[in-house]
Design a protein around this motif. Structure first.
Motif, PDB file in Angstrom:
ATOM      1  N   THR A  82       0.664  -1.319   0.017  1.00 21.45           N
ATOM      2  CA  THR A  82       0.100   0.110   0.033  1.00 21.45           C
ATOM      3  C   THR A  82       0.922   1.369   0.107  1.00 21.45           C
ATOM      4  OG1 THR A  82      -1.723   1.300   1.186  1.00 21.45           O
ATOM      5  CG2 THR A  82      -0.027  -0.093   2.387  1.00 21.45           C
ATOM      6  N   ALA A  83       0.271   2.400  -0.414  1.00 16.62           N
ATOM      7  CA  ALA A  83       0.773   3.784  -0.270  1.00 16.62           C
ATOM      8  C   ALA A  83       0.628   4.422   0.950  1.00 16.62           C
ATOM      9  CB  ALA A  83       0.285   4.483  -1.536  1.00 16.62           C
ATOM     10  N   TYR A  84      -0.349   3.665   1.749  1.00 22.65           N
ATOM     11  CA  TYR A  84      -0.632   4.421   3.075  1.00 22.65           C
ATOM     12  C   TYR A  84      -0.014   3.785   4.277  1.00 22.65           C
ATOM     13  CZ  TYR A  84      -3.676   6.042  -0.573  1.00 22.65           C
ATOM     14  OH  TYR A  84      -4.284   6.884  -1.536  1.00 22.65           O
ATOM     15  N   ARG A  85       0.418   4.436   5.204  1.00 22.42           N
ATOM     16  CA  ARG A  85       1.312   4.247   6.369  1.00 22.42           C
ATOM     17  C   ARG A  85       0.108   3.964   7.335  1.00 22.42           C
ATOM     18  NH1 ARG A  85       4.303   8.807   4.964  1.00 22.42           N
ATOM     19  NH2 ARG A  85       6.417   8.183   4.143  1.00 22.42           N
ATOM     20  N   GLU A  86      -1.148   4.773   7.400  1.00 22.79           N
ATOM     21  CA  GLU A  86      -1.973   4.737   8.478  1.00 22.79           C
ATOM     22  C   GLU A  86      -2.756   3.545   9.114  1.00 22.79           C
ATOM     23  OE1 GLU A  86      -4.284   6.859   5.382  1.00 22.79           O
ATOM     24  OE2 GLU A  86      -2.325   6.582   5.866  1.00 22.79           O
ATOM     25  N   PHE A  87      -2.579   2.528   7.900  1.00 23.28           N
ATOM     26  CA  PHE A  87      -3.316   1.219   8.156  1.00 23.28           C
ATOM     27  C   PHE A  87      -2.455   0.021   8.972  1.00 23.28           C
ATOM     28  CE2 PHE A  87      -5.390   3.270   4.423  1.00 23.28           C
ATOM     29  CZ  PHE A  87      -6.453   3.335   5.003  1.00 23.28           C
ATOM     30  N   ALA A  88      -0.874   0.498   9.378  1.00 25.57           N
ATOM     31  CA  ALA A  88      -0.279  -0.529   9.855  1.00 25.57           C
ATOM     32  C   ALA A  88      -0.458  -1.334  10.911  1.00 25.57           C
ATOM     33  CB  ALA A  88       1.135   0.195   9.919  1.00 25.57           C
ATOM     34  N   ILE A  89      -1.111  -0.628  11.920  1.00 19.72           N
ATOM     35  CA  ILE A  89      -1.632  -1.182  12.995  1.00 19.72           C
ATOM     36  C   ILE A  89      -2.868  -2.109  13.184  1.00 19.72           C
ATOM     37  CG2 ILE A  89      -2.535  -0.634  15.699  1.00 19.72           C
ATOM     38  CD1 ILE A  89       0.320   0.181  15.054  1.00 19.72           C
ATOM     39  N   LYS A  90      -3.982  -1.575  12.305  1.00 13.77           N
ATOM     40  CA  LYS A  90      -4.901  -2.638  11.865  1.00 13.77           C
ATOM     41  C   LYS A  90      -4.350  -3.740  11.262  1.00 13.77           C
ATOM     42  CE  LYS A  90      -9.337  -3.620  11.213  1.00 13.77           C
ATOM     43  NZ  LYS A  90     -10.031  -4.226  12.402  1.00 13.77           N
ATOM     44  N   ALA A  91      -3.287  -3.666  10.155  1.00 18.11           N
ATOM     45  CA  ALA A  91      -2.775  -5.032   9.682  1.00 18.11           C
ATOM     46  C   ALA A  91      -2.379  -5.853  10.524  1.00 18.11           C
ATOM     47  CB  ALA A  91      -1.793  -4.431   8.435  1.00 18.11           C
ATOM     48  N   PHE A  92      -1.672  -5.172  11.827  1.00 18.63           N
ATOM     49  CA  PHE A  92      -0.909  -6.076  12.773  1.00 18.63           C
ATOM     50  C   PHE A  92      -2.257  -6.887  13.318  1.00 18.63           C
ATOM     51  CE2 PHE A  92      -1.008  -5.667  17.246  1.00 18.63           C
ATOM     52  CZ  PHE A  92      -0.181  -6.686  17.872  1.00 18.63           C
TER      53      PHE A  92
END
Length: 250
Positions: A82-92
């Protein structure tokens, strides 16, 4: 060489799909079973075939990558691209094994494949998912200092820096993307582009206009001003647009 890792690539952007497919072709251990343009198509392959690994974009029309992963039980190993950093915690939280920020280098891609192989052979990395994803996100920041938008224009895929976009204008069967120094024309629909643009940075003010919030220099109940040009606020978009603009001006 051990068993092949059967993978699928899921991304609605042609350029992103091509990059990942090219990388995968260079790694003998990977077998690309399918290249999908949307989450629904990917869901079908995952249900019918024994997929080991999914390279999954997040922002896609209708069903995004996070929603797809939430619908899978059990799921293959998933790497978000992705180009978006803000979803990293949700991905975890969804147990993704990695989080790759575009543009993705071949070296970074190879590290992810090596990590996937460890999981599949019963020897997963000892670090916690959250620490891994946060570190991966940090390491990739130098490659993605500006968020990007890929569009089809003049028979090629063009990369645009979101920070340079003033507004988008739908005109007949085309959309003109007005930048600080130039304009780029695409045949992609404005509704499609609205889904690709980050909602915190861009708002739709009219059926024919999307504006960069940061580039708005003045506004009232019927128009916004961007780069000296007055753009109308449509009745159906007025409430949401004014709420966002008023909150920002406080």
């Amino acid at each position: 060489m051990g068993k092949k890792i059967k993978c699928i690539i899921v991304d609605d952007e042609p350029l992103a799909r091509n990059v990942l497919e090219n990388y995968a072709d260079q790694i003998e251990q990977l077998e690309v079973v399918a290249v999908c343009t949307n989450a629904v198509e990917a869901f079908g392959h995952i249900q019918k075939e024994n997929i080991d690994l999914v390279f999954l974009d997040i922002k896609m029309p209708k069903i995004n990558g996070l929603e797809l992963l939430e619908s899978l039980n059990p799921s293959p190993l998933v790497v978000f691209t992705t180009a978006y950093r803000e979803f990293a915690i949700k991905a975890f939280e969804l147990d993704a094994i990695d989080y790759l920020l575009k543009p993705i280098s071949l070296g970074r891609f190879m590290k992810t494949v090596a990590k996937a192989n460890k999981y599949l052979t019963g020897n997963p990395p000892t670090l916690q998912h959250e620490a891994q994803i946060q570190e991966n996100t940090k390491n990739n920041q130098t490659e993605t200092e500006s968020d990007l938008l890929y569009i089809k224009a003049q028979r090629k895929v063009v990369k645009l820096d979101l920070s340079n976009i003033l507004y988008l204008e739908s005109l007949n069967d085309k959309v003109i993307i007005h930048n600080a120094n130039q304009a780029v024309t695409t045949t992609q629909r404005i509704g499609y582009l609205a889904e690709k643009l980050p909602s915190k940075q861009f708002i739709r003010i009219h059926r024919s206009f999307i504006v960069s919030v940061e580039k708005v220099t003045a506004f009232n109940s019927i128009m916004v001003e961007v780069n000296g040009k007055e753009l109308p606020i449509g009745r159906n978009y007025r409430s949401q647009a004014l709420t966002i603009l008023q909150d920002r001006s406080r």
